[in-house]
Design a protein around this motif. Sequence first.
Motif, PDB file in Angstrom:
ATOM      1  N   UNK A 375     -29.831 -79.779  46.921  1.00  0.00           N
ATOM      2  CA  UNK A 375     -29.117 -81.635  47.636  1.00  0.00           C
ATOM      3  C   UNK A 375     -28.455 -82.458  46.848  1.00  0.00           C
ATOM      4  N   UNK A 376     -27.383 -82.051  47.331  1.00  0.00           N
ATOM      5  CA  UNK A 376     -25.901 -84.010  46.762  1.00  0.00           C
ATOM      6  C   UNK A 376     -26.483 -84.858  47.918  1.00  0.00           C
ATOM      7  N   UNK A 392     -28.861 -84.733  43.092  1.00  0.00           N
ATOM      8  CA  UNK A 392     -28.444 -83.814  42.864  1.00  0.00           C
ATOM      9  C   UNK A 392     -29.538 -83.009  41.995  1.00  0.00           C
ATOM     10  N   UNK A 393     -30.205 -82.603  43.199  1.00  0.00           N
ATOM     11  CA  UNK A 393     -31.813 -81.755  42.478  1.00  0.00           C
ATOM     12  C   UNK A 393     -31.568 -80.190  44.303  1.00  0.00           C
ATOM     13  N   UNK A 394     -32.923 -79.507  43.171  1.00  0.00           N
ATOM     14  CA  UNK A 394     -33.783 -78.653  44.333  1.00  0.00           C
ATOM     15  C   UNK A 394     -34.856 -79.438  44.958  1.00  0.00           C
ATOM     16  N   UNK A 420     -25.561 -83.166  51.412  1.00  0.00           N
ATOM     17  CA  UNK A 420     -25.220 -81.243  51.193  1.00  0.00           C
ATOM     18  C   UNK A 420     -25.913 -80.481  51.131  1.00  0.00           C
ATOM     19  N   UNK A 421     -26.576 -78.590  51.470  1.00  0.00           N
ATOM     20  CA  UNK A 421     -27.182 -78.680  51.519  1.00  0.00           C
ATOM     21  C   UNK A 421     -27.330 -77.410  50.991  1.00  0.00           C
ATOM     22  N   UNK A 422     -27.328 -76.811  49.530  1.00  0.00           N
ATOM     23  CA  UNK A 422     -26.996 -74.938  49.507  1.00  0.00           C
ATOM     24  C   UNK A 422     -28.492 -74.628  49.250  1.00  0.00           C
TER      25      UNK A 422
END
Length: 439
Positions: A375-376, A392-394, A420-422
């Motif tokens: 996540x950012x 800025x982390x999982x 934003x989520x990757x």
Amino acid sequence: MTDAPAAVGTPNKTTLGKVERWDFDVRSPGVEYTGVAFSAFTNDEAAQGWVRFREGSEWTQWFAMHLVRSATGGFVMGGRRGPEVRASMFEFRFEVAAGRTLSIVGAGVFDNRKDEDRDGPSKTAGGARATGPATITVDPPPLITRSEWDAEPFIGTPVPLADPTYNYMTFHHAAGFSATSREEGIAQVKAIQDLHQNVRGWSDIGYQFVVDRGGRLYQGRPFLDASTTLAELPALARGAHVGGFNTGNIGICLLGCYHPPEGFFCSESITPEAYDTYVESFAFLGTNYGIDPGLIRGHRDFSSTACPGDNNYSLLCSGPLREPACSGPQLRVDVQNLLSTGVIRPDELTLAQSFPNPVSGRATLDYYLTEDGVVTLKVFDSIGREVDTLVGEFQAGDRWYTAGFEARRVSAGTYFVRLQVLGVGNKKLHRSSTLTVVH
């Protein structure tokens, strides 16, 4: 119902033919009071109760108590108030049919000379109406009116709730009187009005609204105008649900008991239907009566009480609010989410509108993930320059998260928040919202 608890002693049980008599010593809590109350369970619908008081070395006569029975579960509450009440040791006496059960849950005392409900009219001229926007952005739940649940008349003259504004919305539980169907709900709301008027001595049922476990919303105190629906934005009457903080405070009570430390009978959890009604009601009332979702409170935030019960309070508490340990301000977040997105249930990625907005100090940003991912969360200015990275982390999915942005560190203007989520398989999701900074 009570201002102070009273310790109940071991019962003395006597069998009198077809009747069993239960006598309980009750220790005075050492405060002034004008009434006593109790709660109990019994499977005898014809049970009766009395109370007497110690005067020096003598006892007064027995005075009949007013008993109010729940429509479900064998729960009963009752008590006595008036000039015969003595602020001393007292005894309860109950009679039930032989073979029937009786269990005292608790007892307490109250002093209705201090009740706000006994005050005269507010200084506010007329009934204050809604202070929010004229356009209704959230539809109110359907309302079961006082005429539909056959309410008794208000005793005296209702007083305007706003003086001059609406300040809080407060979550309560009934500590009993559970109801799932409309028929049960009507019976329970009427029973609570009976208890509040004829035992506690209030003008009417204490709350502005009541919700049953099926998610139905009931009108509590009468409106000050001719309104019959919430969509008409009625002028609300002051209630008697939070001692000392009733002015400007809208109270909504959930039928049932939600505080497990009290015992097995108080271990209910809010149903999805009731939860949705709470969210919709608080969103509608907050928008149209000018109350920020951050000002939703539980009864225990104002006084020493278990209400609205641990199982409900865990949906509310955050920051400096009281124990028990909080799982997060879920209810407030969902209210804000409904106001921001138009839905209660979040989609796979939800970024709630920051609040407060506009902001001059610290802004709170809430977001919901359905799946795990990196996540950012960043803030950009009006020409696209990054001004802050908040996250800025999982992070794990299926939960809400909260981040803070210090607006003091940037100049006034419009900013953009981008989430934003990757996720798994390089799945990318993103959401954006605007934030206005003022100084």
